[in-house]
Design a protein around this motif. Structure first.
Motif, PDB file in Angstrom:
ATOM      1  N   LYS A  97      32.450  13.001  62.390  1.00  0.00           N
ATOM      2  CA  LYS A  97      32.934  11.757  62.990  1.00  0.00           C
ATOM      3  C   LYS A  97      34.272  11.690  62.381  1.00  0.00           C
TER       4      LYS A  97
ATOM      5  N   PRO B 153      34.932   5.744  75.036  1.00  0.00           N
ATOM      6  CA  PRO B 153      34.435   5.225  74.324  1.00  0.00           C
ATOM      7  C   PRO B 153      34.799   4.978  72.400  1.00  0.00           C
ATOM      8  N   THR B 154      34.874   2.727  72.357  1.00  0.00           N
ATOM      9  CA  THR B 154      35.279   2.345  71.877  1.00  0.00           C
ATOM     10  C   THR B 154      35.656   3.265  70.290  1.00  0.00           C
ATOM     11  N   GLY B 155      34.417   4.111  69.971  1.00  0.00           N
ATOM     12  CA  GLY B 155      34.391   4.481  68.497  1.00  0.00           C
ATOM     13  C   GLY B 155      35.966   5.598  68.594  1.00  0.00           C
ATOM     14  N   THR B 156      35.800   6.593  70.121  1.00  0.00           N
ATOM     15  CA  THR B 156      37.877   7.004  69.324  1.00  0.00           C
ATOM     16  C   THR B 156      38.254   6.191  69.636  1.00  0.00           C
ATOM     17  N   ALA B 157      38.567   5.205  70.347  1.00  0.00           N
ATOM     18  CA  ALA B 157      39.479   4.149  70.647  1.00  0.00           C
ATOM     19  C   ALA B 157      40.069   3.700  69.273  1.00  0.00           C
ATOM     20  N   ASP B 158      39.779   3.072  68.953  1.00  0.00           N
ATOM     21  CA  ASP B 158      39.519   2.204  67.566  1.00  0.00           C
ATOM     22  C   ASP B 158      39.524   3.422  66.500  1.00  0.00           C
ATOM     23  N   GLY B 159      39.342   4.635  66.274  1.00  0.00           N
ATOM     24  CA  GLY B 159      39.335   5.651  65.927  1.00  0.00           C
ATOM     25  C   GLY B 159      41.094   6.009  65.656  1.00  0.00           C
TER      26      GLY B 159
ATOM     27  N   ARG C 258      43.676   4.399  66.863  1.00  0.00           N
ATOM     28  CA  ARG C 258      44.129   3.608  66.476  1.00  0.00           C
ATOM     29  C   ARG C 258      44.237   3.452  65.530  1.00  0.00           C
ATOM     30  N   GLU C 259      43.545   3.088  64.459  1.00  0.00           N
ATOM     31  CA  GLU C 259      43.678   3.281  62.949  1.00  0.00           C
ATOM     32  C   GLU C 259      44.759   4.707  62.463  1.00  0.00           C
TER      33      GLU C 259
ATOM     34  N   GLY D 194      28.996   4.032  69.291  1.00  0.00           N
ATOM     35  CA  GLY D 194      30.505   4.425  69.389  1.00  0.00           C
ATOM     36  C   GLY D 194      31.213   4.788  70.807  1.00  0.00           C
TER      37      GLY D 194
ATOM     38  N   PHE E 187      30.384   2.702  73.424  1.00  0.00           N
ATOM     39  CA  PHE E 187      30.805   1.121  74.099  1.00  0.00           C
ATOM     40  C   PHE E 187      31.620   1.655  74.595  1.00  0.00           C
TER      41      PHE E 187
ATOM     42  N   THR F  76      35.776   1.087  76.139  1.00  0.00           N
ATOM     43  CA  THR F  76      36.463   0.666  75.438  1.00  0.00           C
ATOM     44  C   THR F  76      37.218  -0.931  76.522  1.00  0.00           C
TER      45      THR F  76
END
Lengths: 390, 390
Positions: free
Chosen positions: A90, A116-122, A124-125, B113, B115, B117
């Protein structure tokens, strides 16, 4: 087909972003923009001019050959395997996406709500900007079809007609015993007719997830798929909405059939529905609102004495759904022919499907598929409208 | 079936969240947790003890009847229509979700992940915490099947056997002319065999998106689906992975057939693959790693002189893929029988599918489906292994 994405470019600029980013698969917007799909999520970037893909090595050859992308990169070019061995798959994928975006000068990306929130948050990090586009601009672009897209829908409707013909034959040739339809000494069921429809569609290059063959009270709920033995003297709604496996475009059509003797009430309901559909087909044209087309149907039904959701928002019988919807890569897309329907544009493809529902009399629906033109519409459906099959 | 979600409850607590939230559809994890699916995204909340759904009015009746949820709420209960008329459908839906979460005492949610955005950001704007769960705990829970799930896979494999039998018959009964297989004076093509496989699956309650019928050089790429006329004297790989339409569980099986005369080389490759599969089937048991099963296959192939990715990571011929994968609601899921495969557990279902590939000799693959048991495995596949069809 080269879609005109200028409005997407404008949306990207408006949001102060450097590109529009997808990270999915089996998504009509993503497929429309890049002309490619895969069994697993892959990255597609529209930079305001061109599309760039980032895919697994497994998909690389096909993406190069089939997609509309200006460039196709492999995860491996960004040392994905080495990173995955060290940081897990990941984190490795996120690092690779960040490097890919840097290569394309993207510091801030506009994304669809489904991103996907997983990609968006990743991302952003990793100090990348990710903002959700909320006006559904691609869906809007997709609603007006090119000639090639219209041909795809036309071809799918030909397959649909063959499948409907098969269903009609089964019902027309059934034997009637004690009010039930029989075939080879077995009751003719919704399930059997649906299976034969699917087989006929397969033979014609199409597939579907669901289809409706609903008789009697089942059909009084427009969303019931139907089940069990089919009866004589009751209307049977057959609604088929297949997808061409090659082009991925859909078709949609409904006819209502009856074996035996219809009651006077059922005859009147069928005729009112025919008249309502005629009124809607006459109303459709570029510049006319979807609401006006829907109103034309409500006018006919209300004049004939049937309740509609317009005359009684709480009614559970009568005309209890919208008049139609756009169709293309999705079976339901923009525009809509309903109380909030906006101005139609030439090149949009819509269903026109009024119907009447009542547990006492069953369901009746007649649906054609048309292309909106400057001064009316072209009907893509070639199938007669006849209630009673003798 | 009531899945054991205690590890999911632990993950929620570990993250300091109040629940695990889905906002999707057509998603195996979501379906597994709530026992329900719909044509459009819907909300599912696991609060550490029970599942609660938030669905459209259209889906309410079916959700009440079919899902495992303790409670099912409708968007309308939270004044969705009034909010949508005022604020638009997207803001309205987010406000309704926030109200629904407040009703269930959820201030912070753990999400997958995947979910969306759009929902995650919208909830954060409403002061709700949204954190992505990154260890795929549901996927892990899903890998061990209940007896009911095993029966679903078993039933799908029966349909698969019927479809494979149909493909075998077509190949066995073809006429050979100038090295090409013929049926009714037409070349027998991959496409025709695939269509007949699909029809047989439909008759048995299954469907599929893709299937492989690949002969000659096509089959030397394990991911090539195959196309065009089939030839005599060459191995033909038939790999079918259907989904039962009712249970949603998959099966998977591969056989390699040949009409005419195999070369000595092809015979040897077939025999080596049979031996490699036997070694893998002997190795599978609870407590054994997926890596050890994969190694058993590599041992056989390497001893027989074929390259593997273990002996030569850059080889493009020989044994160039993993030995197997879990199967269930997804056609590829946990665990894996590959170089990183972890300890197998009783109740996991895996494919065992070694193969040899070389453009010069074509492809050969033999695949069975087995349930891992404490002291070995139970083979769910009942289909003989025979290369030459006379």
């Amino acid at each position: 087909m080269d879609p005109d994405l200028s409005r997407l470019a404008a949306a990207v600029e408006e949001h102060g972003a450097d590109g529009y980013l997808f990270d999915g698969h089996d998504d009509s917007d993503q497929y429309y923009v890049c002309g490619f799909d895969a069994p697993d999520p892959f990255l597609a970037l529209y930079d305001g001019a061109d599309v760039h893909l980032l895919v697994s090595g497994l998909e690389y050859g096909r993406a190069e050959k089939e997609s509309r992308a200006a460039t196709v990169a492999r995860l491996g070019e960004y040392d994905y395997q080495e990173r995955a061995a060290r940081d897990g798959p990941k984190e490795a994928r996120l690092d690779v996406i960040a490097a890919f975006l840097a290569d394309h000068g993207v510091g801030a990306a506009l994304v669809p709500g489904s991103f996907p929130t997983g990609t968006a948050d990743g991302l952003r990090e990793r100090d990348l900007g990710v903002a959700v586009e909320r006006s559904d601009v691609i869906t809007e672009i997709r609603s007006v079809k090119t000639d090639e897209e219209i041909d795809h829908v036309r071809a799918a409707q030909r397959a649909n007609e063959a499948a409907l013909r098969r269903a009609e034959e089964l019902i027309a040739n059934a034997e009637i015993r004690d009010g039930i339809l029989y075939r080879d000494d077995e009751p003719l069921t919704s399930e059997f007719v649906k299976r034969e429809i699917e087989i006929e569609l397969l033979r014609n290059g199409c597939a579907l997830d669901e289809t409706i063959v609903a008789g009697g009270a089942d059909a009084a709920d427009p969303h019931d798929r139907g089940s069990g033995p089919l009866s004589a003297d009751e209307p049977i709604v057959v609604d088929i909405f297949p997808r061409d496996k090659e082009s991925k475009y859909h078709a949609d059509m409904t006819r209502t059939f009856l074996r035996g003797e219809p009651s006077e009430e059922v005859r009147e309901r069928y005729d009112a529905t025919l008249e309502a559909q005629e009124a809607a087909l006459d109303a459709v044209a570029a510049g006319v609102t979807g609401k006006a087309v829907h109103d034309a149907v409500c006018d006919v039904y209300e004049d004939a004495g049937y309740p509609t959701l317009r005359s009684d928002p709480s009614t559970e019988v009568g005309y209890i759904h919208g008049t139609g919807h756009g169709i293309g890569l999705d079976v339901h897309e923009q525009p809509t022919l309903n109380p909030t329907g906006e101005e139609l544009q030439a090149g949009q493809i819509v269903t026109v499907e009024p119907g009447l529902y009542d547990p006492e009399f069953g369901g009746i629906r007649i649906e054609d598929l048309v292309v909106v033109t400057e001064d009316g519409c072209e009907n893509l459906t070639d199938y007669e409208k006849r209630l009673v099959l003798d």
